[in-house]
Design a protein around this motif. Structure first.
Motif, PDB file in Angstrom:
ATOM      1  N   UNK A 190      55.555  46.078  42.676  1.00  0.00           N
ATOM      2  CA  UNK A 190      54.242  45.797  42.109  1.00  0.00           C
ATOM      3  C   UNK A 190      53.815  44.408  42.576  1.00  0.00           C
ATOM      4  N   UNK A 191      52.585  44.314  43.068  1.00  0.00           N
ATOM      5  CA  UNK A 191      52.051  43.057  43.575  1.00  0.00           C
ATOM      6  C   UNK A 191      50.839  42.642  42.747  1.00  0.00           C
ATOM      7  N   UNK A 192      50.834  41.400  42.308  1.00  0.00           N
ATOM      8  CA  UNK A 192      49.647  40.788  41.711  1.00  0.00           C
ATOM      9  C   UNK A 192      49.191  39.692  42.667  1.00  0.00           C
ATOM     10  N   UNK A 193      48.100  39.883  43.399  1.00  0.00           N
ATOM     11  CA  UNK A 193      47.690  38.901  44.400  1.00  0.00           C
ATOM     12  C   UNK A 193      47.166  37.592  43.814  1.00  0.00           C
ATOM     13  N   UNK A 194      46.965  37.549  42.495  1.00  0.00           N
ATOM     14  CA  UNK A 194      46.593  36.302  41.849  1.00  0.00           C
ATOM     15  C   UNK A 194      45.119  35.995  41.820  1.00  0.00           C
ATOM     16  N   UNK A 195      44.252  36.927  42.292  1.00  0.00           N
ATOM     17  CA  UNK A 195      42.809  36.673  42.356  1.00  0.00           C
ATOM     18  C   UNK A 195      42.039  37.442  41.296  1.00  0.00           C
ATOM     19  N   UNK A 196      42.744  37.898  40.244  1.00  0.00           N
ATOM     20  CA  UNK A 196      42.132  38.642  39.125  1.00  0.00           C
ATOM     21  C   UNK A 196      41.671  40.030  39.517  1.00  0.00           C
ATOM     22  N   UNK A 197      42.113  40.519  40.664  1.00  0.00           N
ATOM     23  CA  UNK A 197      41.733  41.875  41.085  1.00  0.00           C
ATOM     24  C   UNK A 197      42.672  42.927  40.501  1.00  0.00           C
ATOM     25  N   UNK A 226      46.027  30.796  45.639  1.00  0.00           N
ATOM     26  CA  UNK A 226      46.270  31.810  44.616  1.00  0.00           C
ATOM     27  C   UNK A 226      47.780  31.933  44.385  1.00  0.00           C
ATOM     28  N   UNK A 227      48.166  32.177  43.124  1.00  0.00           N
ATOM     29  CA  UNK A 227      49.580  32.398  42.791  1.00  0.00           C
ATOM     30  C   UNK A 227      49.833  33.900  42.797  1.00  0.00           C
ATOM     31  N   UNK A 244      58.396  37.262  40.579  1.00  0.00           N
ATOM     32  CA  UNK A 244      58.672  36.152  41.479  1.00  0.00           C
ATOM     33  C   UNK A 244      57.462  35.977  42.386  1.00  0.00           C
ATOM     34  N   UNK A 245      57.092  34.723  42.697  1.00  0.00           N
ATOM     35  CA  UNK A 245      55.823  34.533  43.369  1.00  0.00           C
ATOM     36  C   UNK A 245      55.834  33.584  44.543  1.00  0.00           C
ATOM     37  N   UNK A 246      54.651  33.446  45.130  1.00  0.00           N
ATOM     38  CA  UNK A 246      54.417  32.521  46.231  1.00  0.00           C
ATOM     39  C   UNK A 246      52.954  32.098  46.180  1.00  0.00           C
ATOM     40  N   UNK A 247      52.658  30.941  46.739  1.00  0.00           N
ATOM     41  CA  UNK A 247      51.281  30.449  46.780  1.00  0.00           C
ATOM     42  C   UNK A 247      50.605  30.932  48.057  1.00  0.00           C
TER      43      UNK A 247
END
Length: 267
Positions: A177-184, A220-221, A253-256
């Protein structure tokens, strides 16, 4: 349900040091309510109508037990265990209608109806691998471009939990599962090299985002987590456990991800 061969007490063996210490032999009660291989089981050997002593029988005594055990496994004693399926826990029995309750710590083989609780313990022993999240193009992506996310550390996709009484849990990698961090919102992908389902298109730059990358750019986080399908075995044989989780999710776990804008010059 076999009778526990020994009983124990949690005692202070030296200042500040506690251990489970063997204190007595359980009276010989080998009539467990199970058949001996020569005939059919004809029902429980005790009266299970008295709460809370309604879980299992030890001979004619009705009992209950803490299942799964509330005692950390590292505190279980080294002696007295007759099989890997036994757990060390507190149990209490009495002989109705006028018997006195007798509580003690000891090794017991969980009874069948307790398997869902043991299933939760088996599920809790699964550990997801450490992994990293990265993206391409490296260092900086752009509005309207395909940004590809990659997860490293999944390995062969199989995880095995420790024994929880007679049960063991296994995890098989399902997807990321990916959350790109842009509220999409989140999306899923299987993160296989020959697919492009881990791609995302950012529609706005990240210059006003509070998080900053090492170069001081707003970013974006983005976050990812692994999802596994979970199955169980009972003494090595597959078993269905209704009500027990059949999936497992890793921590996020994330990345910028800094997102810039391509300037178009018109002459």
């Amino acid at each position: 349900m076999s009778s526990a061969p020994e009983c124990w007490e949690w005692v202070e063996v030296s200042p500040g040091r506690h251990e489970y210490v063997y204190v007595c032999e359980t009276p010989g009660e080998d009539d467990s309510g199970e058949d001996d291989g020569e005939g059919e089981w004809d029902g429980p050997t005790c009266d299970l109508s008295h709460e809370p002593y309604s879980e299992f029988c030890m001979g004619e005594r009705a009992c209950w037990a803490d299942i799964p055990s509330t005692i950390p496994e590292e505190n279980w004693p080294e002696r007295g265990r007759e099989s890997d399926s036994e757990i060390f826990t507190y149990y209490e029995c009495f002989l109705p209608p006028d018997g006195e309750p007798d509580g003690r710590f000891g090794w017991i083989d969980p009874y069948d109806e307790s398997l869902p609780d043991e299933g939760w313990a088996a599920w809790g022993k699964l550990q997801t691998p450490a992994f990293t999240l990265s993206f391409e193009p490296n260092e900086l992506t752009y509005v309207g471009a395909d940004t590809r996310f990659e997860v490293d550390g999944i390995g062969d996709g199989e995880i095995v939990g420790g024994q929880a009484g007679p049960l063991q849990a296994f995890g098989t990698f399902s997807h990321v599962e990916i959350d790109p961090g842009d509220s999409s919102g989140t999306f899923t992908c299987d993160n296989k090299p020959d697919t492009d389902d881990c791609e995302h298109v950012y529609l706005e730059t990240s210059h006003d985002q509070p998080a900053q990358d090492l170069d001081g750019r707003g970013a974006y986080t983005a976050q990812a987590r692994l999802v596994y399908d979970v199955t169980y075995t009972l003494r090595g044989e597959p078993i269905s456990l209704p009500g027990v989780p059949d999936t497992l999710e890793s921590p996020w776990n994330g990345t910028l991800v800094p997102v810039g804008e391509i300037q178009v010059l018109v002459q």
